[in-house]
Design a protein around this motif. Structure first.
Motif, PDB file in Angstrom:
ATOM      1  N   THR A 722     -18.954 -29.652   4.597  1.00 32.78           N
ATOM      2  CA  THR A 722     -19.730 -30.401   3.606  1.00 32.78           C
ATOM      3  C   THR A 722     -19.300 -29.931   2.226  1.00 32.78           C
ATOM      4  OG1 THR A 722     -21.634 -30.634   5.082  1.00 32.78           O
ATOM      5  CG2 THR A 722     -22.032 -30.904   2.714  1.00 32.78           C
ATOM      6  N   LEU A 724     -19.923 -29.133  -1.224  1.00 28.45           N
ATOM      7  CA  LEU A 724     -21.096 -28.878  -2.071  1.00 28.45           C
ATOM      8  C   LEU A 724     -20.832 -29.263  -3.517  1.00 28.45           C
ATOM      9  CD1 LEU A 724     -22.043 -25.364  -0.622  1.00 28.45           C
ATOM     10  CD2 LEU A 724     -23.083 -27.577  -0.061  1.00 28.45           C
ATOM     11  N   PRO A 763     -20.720 -22.167  -5.108  1.00 26.83           N
ATOM     12  CA  PRO A 763     -20.231 -22.356  -3.728  1.00 26.83           C
ATOM     13  C   PRO A 763     -19.583 -23.734  -3.598  1.00 26.83           C
ATOM     14  CG  PRO A 763     -22.602 -22.660  -3.804  1.00 26.83           C
ATOM     15  CD  PRO A 763     -22.188 -22.256  -5.191  1.00 26.83           C
ATOM     16  N   ALA A 766     -19.830 -25.992   2.592  1.00 21.54           N
ATOM     17  CA  ALA A 766     -20.781 -25.508   3.593  1.00 21.54           C
ATOM     18  C   ALA A 766     -20.364 -26.033   4.955  1.00 21.54           C
ATOM     19  CB  ALA A 766     -22.193 -25.968   3.257  1.00 21.54           C
ATOM     20  N   TRP A 767     -20.581 -25.219   5.981  1.00 14.92           N
ATOM     21  CA  TRP A 767     -20.362 -25.643   7.355  1.00 14.92           C
ATOM     22  C   TRP A 767     -21.135 -24.716   8.261  1.00 14.92           C
ATOM     23  CZ3 TRP A 767     -14.392 -25.714   6.536  1.00 14.92           C
ATOM     24  CH2 TRP A 767     -13.976 -24.536   5.932  1.00 14.92           C
ATOM     25  N   ASN A 768     -21.249 -25.080   9.487  1.00 17.57           N
ATOM     26  CA  ASN A 768     -22.066 -24.273  10.396  1.00 17.57           C
ATOM     27  C   ASN A 768     -21.674 -24.522  11.839  1.00 17.57           C
ATOM     28  OD1 ASN A 768     -23.799 -26.818   9.477  1.00 17.57           O
ATOM     29  ND2 ASN A 768     -24.320 -26.366  11.618  1.00 17.57           N
ATOM     30  N   PRO A 774     -26.520 -24.322   7.600  1.00 17.01           N
ATOM     31  CA  PRO A 774     -25.229 -24.349   6.911  1.00 17.01           C
ATOM     32  C   PRO A 774     -24.926 -23.019   6.227  1.00 17.01           C
ATOM     33  CG  PRO A 774     -26.466 -26.350   6.461  1.00 17.01           C
ATOM     34  CD  PRO A 774     -27.411 -25.424   7.161  1.00 17.01           C
ATOM     35  N   GLN A 775     -23.686 -22.594   6.347  1.00 19.90           N
ATOM     36  CA  GLN A 775     -23.209 -21.391   5.663  1.00 19.90           C
ATOM     37  C   GLN A 775     -22.475 -21.829   4.401  1.00 19.90           C
ATOM     38  OE1 GLN A 775     -23.921 -18.346   6.703  1.00 19.90           O
ATOM     39  NE2 GLN A 775     -24.914 -19.011   8.605  1.00 19.90           N
ATOM     40  N   LYS A 776     -22.955 -21.364   3.257  1.00 24.44           N
ATOM     41  CA  LYS A 776     -22.411 -21.832   1.981  1.00 24.44           C
ATOM     42  C   LYS A 776     -21.511 -20.804   1.292  1.00 24.44           C
ATOM     43  CE  LYS A 776     -26.496 -24.734   1.125  1.00 24.44           C
ATOM     44  NZ  LYS A 776     -27.586 -25.056   0.171  1.00 24.44           N
TER      45      LYS A 776
END
Length: 819
Positions: A722, A724, A763, A766-768, A774-776
């Protein structure tokens, strides 16, 4: 009439693999004699090299004198490397050898299953999906049936507390295999080579890592826990078990697990899992660990007691006669679970106590499959015992039969043999199908490696008994600095072709040279080399002729490869004499025996659109990666240097400085280096810091503004990104990135992302992993003074060597930021 056995040369047998400690001193001999009196086995099970608790293993093997082994499900091929650039298969070879070196320190044995370490996994569901649970479970059942342990110990809990899908899976598999190993309906095909076996109990080697209250819980519930003091001092070995454990643990150098020797009382806790519970802090409660468990062993036990009570530390040879009697007595016993190993142990003690040293030494380490191996068999004995070498190779003159070995007089006999086995490539590689690995090397199942290319059998007559021993062929030489060194004798292809690079990136339509190193392992070898390419690529010349004038001659040749106009990804294959060629990869470190691999002679080729606005890059070396080399391949001018040189380096010559992986973890000079890099950024430079582990890194240690590293990562390489900050230059300039750039990544997205950061950081992505937030923190960027700072936890060190186009484009945008 005893049968006279000659010194013959045979193919390797699977049971010749052993990583146990060498018996060298009189104290070592006595320690091993005491082990003869203990008739029990313990199997420790976990997921990777370095997962094993060497403290408990050292205590079991050397205090309880139990035959102890570690089953590592994988060879650690998905791990990082602090000592070099090996990854994947080569990493598994390196870490296999580190485990064998560890076992030489603590005295235990080593087994493996046949699954690969595909990298960090967050769930057991993902782990079993990639491993095939039924098949890896069969391996664990097989090792239990083969090794026949009374006690199984697991390192991890079977749930998320284990912190890794592989870890939890190892506990689940161990618990299920514990129940199945004694069931004749489970994996019945195994019963052709092994028999069913039911261990008495299985326990979890728990720790305050998982539960800070373990000491209190163990005190309140003694029926559930066993408490063991593994800090005892072994007067024979001159070390405590925690000291032995540290020396063992320190062999895992590629993982940065060097350990200081610790001394004094130290407690380990084991929690009951299944089987008959232990009591009173006795791991072997109600398990018969003496020869009483073996029918007809009274005389054996009596002789061992005699050896212990009469042992003379000043004259170990005085025990040889009784050892020979013991050998004969064990031979006469009916077959049982311990006979084969105890015979092997007694023979090793006879050799050690009699001061017998035998070596089968080749005249060189490298041969090809049609070569003749020439060498010497060397033997001497250093005692006053009458010992006769009954026979030598039949190719020698019969006058050499029945040779008395006089004390401290070395005997040497030449040998010659042909019919060499195939190439000395690690037997478990490449990873293709699980069933194929099982069928091709069924005789090596569970073993850490294949044995020597040839093994000598020789017979000594000692006190009237003919006893057969074995010695694998070896190469011994002297280094003027390191002294005596050894390595395996290997069989190589007649010609190897090794590409200069594993991946070739084409960022324009211009042709490139594809260099390869040709090496001949046969004098006069000739070959025609061709390059097989994907459709649309043009190679010149069509073929290259080779001729080698001497063994080991190396020559560099080049093909010219022109890419198609459109983006294209594929593999090139080098062929010699119309056959797929092999490359050669050598793995050499001081802490392991030298290793050699012969992978397929292939390389990745990628044609992609890549725009650059920066030419000069400074690269601060970290713990070992190929990123600098990969960037050179796409036209960047990269100067690599050590972190300690930051203080004297003129950074103004670089438009961007990249810090290699884990540099802040491994290089003490980065504390000062961070100040220097911040000043460089302030004056208009661009700095990119790649991933570091969170351990030992405080907020503010990296970059101009504080951020805190976490243990967060995204392990699904196909995790959707994603954007950001979709308009940010990192995603748009000079390369416009889309979701397509994040396709076909390998192993993971990244690791040790930032968890908290100063608001001055932006940041970017983001992905997870499935089911997670989500990890940003995989990319943080900040302006500082006239320059820019970027932190990234993205695993470029994996993506670039794999030729992932989108990773090149993303990193190039980082390098070009603000330029």
């Amino acid at each position: 009439m005893k049968k006279i056995l000659s010194l013959v040369i045979i193919s390797i047998a699977i049971n010749s693999i052993s990583a146990q400690r060498t018996i060298e001193s009189s104290s070592d001999i006595f320690q091993e004699i005491k082990k003869l009196n203990v008739v029990t086995n313990v199997l420790y099970i976990a997921a990777h090299p370095d997962d094993e608790n060497t403290r408990l293993i050292a205590w079991l093997e050397n205090e309880k004198l139990a035959r102890t082994a570690y089953l590592s499900l994988t060879r650690g091929d998905g791990g990082q490397n602090l000592v070099g650039t090996e990854k994947g298969d080569a990493m598994g070879v390196l870490r296999t050898q580190e485990l064998l070196e560890a076992r030489k320190e603590d005295g235990a044995e080593q087994f493996f299953s046949r699954v690969d370490d595909f990298g960090y996994s967050k769930t057991t569901e993902e782990t079993f999906e990639k491993w095939n649970k039924k098949e890896v479970l069969s391996d664990v059942v097989y090792i239990i049936r083969k090794f026949r342990p009374d006690v199984i110990v697991t390192r991890f809990p079977p749930d998320s507390r284990a912190g890794h899908g592989h870890h939890a899976a190892s506990a689940i598999l161990a618990e299920e295999a514990f129940k199945l190993a004694g069931d004749k309906t489970a994996y019945p095909e195994q019963l052709e080579t092994v028999s069913v076996w039911q261990p008495a109990r299985i326990l979890w080697n728990t720790s305050v890592w998982w539960d800070k209250q373990i000491p209190e819980k163990a005190a309140k519930s003694p029926a559930e826990y066993i408490k063991i003091n593994i800090g005892d001092y072994n007067k024979l070995l001159g070390l405590s078990y925690s000291e032995i454990a540290a020396d063992s643990r320190s062999q895992h150098k590629s993982q940065g697990f060097g350990s200081a020797r610790s001394r004094g009382n130290q407690l380990e806790f084991l929690k009951h899992t299944a089987g008959a519970p232990a009591q009173e802090d006795d791991l072997f409660h109600e398990i018969e660990t003496s020869w009483n468990r073996v029918k007809g062993s009274e005389k054996v036990a009596e002789l061992i007691d005699q050896l212990i009570s009469t042992y003379n530390f000043s004259a170990p040879e005085s025990s040889v006669k009784t050892l020979v009697e013991l050998f004969k007595e064990i031979q006469l016993m009916p077959e049982n679970s311990f006979k084969t190993q105890k015979l092997k142990d007694v023979k090793a003690l006879i050799k050690a106590a009699a001061g017998v040293k035998a070596e089968a030494l080749a005249d060189q380490y490298n041969y090809n499959v049609i070569d003749t191996v020439i060498g010497q068999f060397v033997i001497l004995q250093r005692s006053s015992i009458p010992i006769t070498l009954k026979a030598v190779n039949p190719a020698l003159d019969s006058a050499f039969y029945n040779i008395p070995l006089e004390s401290n007089e070395q005997k040497e006999f030449g040998f010659t043999f042909h019919q060499l086995p195939g190439n000395s490539h690690p037997y478990w590689l490449p990873y293709e199908s699980y069933k194929e690995r099982m069928s091709l090397h069924a005789d090596l199942r569970g073993q850490p490696e294949a044995g020597p290319i040839k093994t000598f059998k020789y017979t000594l007559n000692i006190y009237g008994e003919d006893i057969e021993f074995e010695e694998g062929i070896d190469l011994k030489w002297t280094d003027r600095v390191k002294g005596e060194l050894h390595r395996k004798v290997t069989v190589s292809p007649i010609i190897t072709l090794t590409p200069a690079d594993k991946v070739y990136i084409f960022s324009s339509n211009q042709p490139k040279k594809i260099s390869f190193l040709a090496e001949g392992n046969l004098e006069g070898a000739i070959g025609t080399v061709t390059l097989q390419t994907p459709k649309g690529w043009i190679v010149e010349p069509y073929s290259i002729e080779l001729k080698f004038n001497f063994v080991g001659e190396q020559k560099v040749f080049n093909f010219t490869l022109t890419p198609p106009e459109k983006p294209s990804t594929g593999d090139i294959e080098f062929r010699v004499n119309e056959q797929a060629a092999k490359a050669v990869q050598r793995i050499e470190y001081d802490h392991i025996l030298p290793q050699i691999m012969f992978p397929d002679a292939t390389a990745r080729i990628v044609k992609m659109d890549l725009a650059k606005t920066v030419k000069s890059i400074g690269y601060v070396k970290g713990s070992g990666d190929e990123v600098a080399q990969n960037l050179c391949s796409v036209g960047f001018n990269v100067v690599s240097f050590e972190a300690k040189d930051l203080a004297v380096m003129d950074l103004s010559m670089f438009e961007t400085v990249i810090v290699g992986i884990r540099a802040y973890n491994t290089e003490p000079s980065m504390k000062n280096g961070n100040i220097i890099l911040n000043e460089y950024v302030k004056n208009g430079g661009n700095v990119i810091v790649q991933y570091n582990t969170s351990r030992g890194i405080a907020k503010g240690d990296i970059g101009p503004y504080p951020f805190l590293l976490s243990r967060s990562r995204v392990t699904k390489e196909e995790a959707k990104p994603t954007f950001l900050a979709p308009k940010h230059p990192l995603l748009n300039t000079p390369n416009k990135l889309t979701e397509k750039d994040f396709e076909n990544w390998v192993q993971e997205r990244g690791l040790y992302f930032a968890g908290e950061w100063d608001p001055k950081y932006t940041p970017i992505i983001a992905w997870n992993d499935p089911g997670e937030d989500p990890q940003k923190g995989s990319i943080l960027v900040a302006d500082y003074g006239d320059g820019h700072f970027i932190f990234t936890g993205i695993s470029f060190f994996r993506q670039l060597p794999a030729g992932v186009p989108g990773a090149y484009r993303l990193l190039t945008n980082m390098i070009s930021y603000g330029k």
